[in-house]
Write an enzyme that holds these catalytic residues in place. Sequence first.
Site, short mmCIF file in Angstrom:
data_model
loop_
_atom_site.label_atom_id
_atom_site.label_comp_id
_atom_site.label_asym_id
_atom_site.label_seq_id
_atom_site.Cartn_x
_atom_site.Cartn_y
_atom_site.Cartn_z
N GLU A 33 -17.96 17.21 -10.13
CA GLU A 33 -17.09 16.75 -10.12
C GLU A 33 -17.12 16.76 -11.84
OE1 GLU A 33 -16.12 12.84 -8.87
OE2 GLU A 33 -15.36 11.75 -10.66
N ALA A 93 -5.48 3.53 -0.12
CA ALA A 93 -5.30 4.66 0.26
C ALA A 93 -5.21 6.17 1.60
CB ALA A 93 -7.15 5.62 -0.38
N ASN A 128 -11.67 -0.25 6.53
CA ASN A 128 -10.51 0.86 6.09
C ASN A 128 -11.44 1.78 5.79
OD1 ASN A 128 -8.46 1.41 4.06
ND2 ASN A 128 -9.91 1.08 2.65
C1 LIG Z 1 -15.47 9.45 -5.45
C2 LIG Z 1 -13.71 9.06 -5.76
C3 LIG Z 1 -14.18 9.22 -7.12
C4 LIG Z 1 -12.50 8.52 -7.45
N1 LIG Z 1 -11.85 9.20 -8.27
C5 LIG Z 1 -10.86 8.83 -9.10
C6 LIG Z 1 -9.39 9.41 -10.06
O1 LIG Z 1 -9.67 10.56 -9.90
N2 LIG Z 1 -8.89 8.05 -10.32
C7 LIG Z 1 -9.33 7.01 -10.17
O2 LIG Z 1 -8.02 6.37 -11.22
N3 LIG Z 1 -10.40 6.55 -10.10
C8 LIG Z 1 -10.91 7.38 -8.60
N4 LIG Z 1 -11.89 6.84 -8.58
C9 LIG Z 1 -11.96 4.69 -8.23
C10 LIG Z 1 -10.41 4.80 -6.84
O3 LIG Z 1 -9.71 4.74 -7.54
C11 LIG Z 1 -10.94 3.05 -6.87
O4 LIG Z 1 -12.81 3.38 -7.19
C12 LIG Z 1 -10.04 1.74 -6.21
O5 LIG Z 1 -9.95 0.78 -7.03
C13 LIG Z 1 -10.00 2.66 -5.16
O6 LIG Z 1 -9.89 3.27 -4.51
P1 LIG Z 1 -9.92 3.80 -2.81
O7 LIG Z 1 -9.56 4.91 -2.22
O8 LIG Z 1 -11.38 4.01 -2.57
O9 LIG Z 1 -8.75 2.80 -2.52
P2 LIG Z 1 -8.76 2.27 -0.66
O10 LIG Z 1 -9.49 2.46 0.12
O11 LIG Z 1 -7.45 1.71 -0.64
O12 LIG Z 1 -9.85 0.59 -0.93
C14 LIG Z 1 -8.64 0.08 -2.01
C15 LIG Z 1 -9.12 -1.56 -1.87
O13 LIG Z 1 -8.23 -2.25 -1.19
C16 LIG Z 1 -8.88 -2.46 0.41
N5 LIG Z 1 -7.97 -2.78 1.00
C17 LIG Z 1 -7.30 -1.04 1.88
N6 LIG Z 1 -6.52 -1.66 2.64
C18 LIG Z 1 -5.98 -2.35 2.32
C19 LIG Z 1 -5.18 -3.56 3.28
N7 LIG Z 1 -3.87 -2.60 3.49
N8 LIG Z 1 -4.66 -4.87 2.52
C20 LIG Z 1 -5.44 -5.37 2.09
N9 LIG Z 1 -6.84 -4.80 1.62
C21 LIG Z 1 -6.71 -3.24 1.83
C22 LIG Z 1 -9.98 -1.96 0.65
O14 LIG Z 1 -11.20 -2.55 1.58
C23 LIG Z 1 -10.81 -1.89 -1.13
O15 LIG Z 1 -11.08 -2.80 -1.38
C24 LIG Z 1 -12.82 7.52 -7.58
C25 LIG Z 1 -13.79 6.85 -6.89
C26 LIG Z 1 -14.47 7.66 -5.92
C27 LIG Z 1 -16.17 6.66 -5.23
#
Ligand SMILES: Cc1cc2nc3c(=O)[nH]c(=O)nc-3n(C[C@H](O)[C@H](O)[C@H](O)COP(=O)(O)OP(=O)(O)OC[C@H]3O[C@@H](n4cnc5c(N)ncnc54)[C@H](O)[C@@H]3O)c2cc1C
Length: 316
Positions: free
Chosen positions: A39, A148, A184
């Site tokens: 990455e 997401a 999730n």
């Molecule tokens: C491999 C990796 C790469 C990353 N790259 C980036 C990047 O390029 N740019 C960046 O800005 N960030 C990046 N991040 C960080 C990431 O964006 C953050 O951790 C963010 O806070 C959560 O993203 P997610 O896609 O896991 O969110 P989600 O999967 O949407 O989850 C976020 C939170 O919301 C909760 N949730 C999900 N659905 C609901 C719902 N319907 N109601 C209430 N709560 C809910 C989940 O349990 C979780 O606590 C990366 C993280 C990782 C592990």
Amino acid sequence: MVDLPDEPRPTLERWLTGPRFAALPARGAAHTPPLLSFEFFPPKTDALEQQLWSCIRRLEPLAPRFVSVTYGAGGSTRARTHATVTRILTETALVPAAHLTCVGACQAEVDEVARQYWEAGVRHIVALRGDPPPGTAYSPHPDGYPFAVDLVAGLRRVADFEISVAAYPEMHPQAASRVSDLDNLKRKLDAGATRAITNFFFDSGVYLRFLDLCLAAGITAPIVPGIMPVTNLAGLRRMAALSGVTVPDWLGHLFQGLDEDPETRRMVAAMVTAEQVRLLQANGVDEFHFYTLNRPDLAYSIAHILGVRPGTAKRS
Ligand SMILES: Cc1cc2nc3c(=O)[nH]c(=O)nc-3n(C[C@H](O)[C@H](O)[C@H](O)COP(=O)(O)OP(=O)(O)OC[C@H]3O[C@@H](n4cnc5c(N)ncnc54)[C@H](O)[C@@H]3O)c2cc1C
């Protein structure tokens, strides 16, 4: 027969009954090198651009399965992410994956970015909710993809992308519970993602227990460990605090007194990371995702230790 006293146990007995490292994987025909991905983050300046490209060129011969380019917090690097991904696609033999987030854009805008990627030949998206700009709380864009899982479903409607999503061995800090966080993750995979990449972690037991929980939750997709080679403990502690990662005391002790000694820090970092990946490899893990921070040396040497060499690496 020698009579061993109960306490204290003699040194030899302590050595013989103490914990063991798992055997190192055997070399030879039976040993398959693991699949790797790297990455990068998009550079802000010309100097950082040069650093990124020398990093990419150094890692390219290792034929990683893909290399991914992050999307800045709050969607702040959209153009730079796009430019970096496109250049990787056109100027290297690497397969790029573009990170894309839900933050600060309506669905139509996100879909348009995805369409442009598809038209440029990019076939892999790392789909994330994203983090808001520092110091602010996340709130979905009124017309955006809220989470997401919604983005994964949206991308599926745009084109037949390969999609990776994020997973959290220590639970996402905003998750209501471990169960809801697992749920999730499962929903993201059920919506069309093919793999999860984990946030970084330092206790391999935490990751291995997380795999057990995933399996119990009916998740069968690969949960690729995200490996962060650490050389700057202060920076790491800041990142870890934001994303709910535990920095074990032993890691702090290993770096103690090395603030002014970057060379020793790098050696310690190589040792810590090598030990982590060998332990995971000994437990059957055969895919690794490296957070390179645009610095190739640690990732390259750890890949070498894992058995990945130029010319011998495989891509899938
Ligand atoms: C491999 C990796 C790469 C990353 N790259 C980036 C990047 O390029 N740019 C960046 O800005 N960030 C990046 N991040 C960080 C990431 O964006 C953050 O951790 C963010 O806070 C959560 O993203 P997610 O896609 O896991 O969110 P989600 O999967 O949407 O989850 C976020 C939170 O919301 C909760 N949730 C999900 N659905 C609901 C719902 N319907 N109601 C209430 N709560 C809910 C989940 O349990 C979780 O606590 C990366 C993280 C990782 C592990």
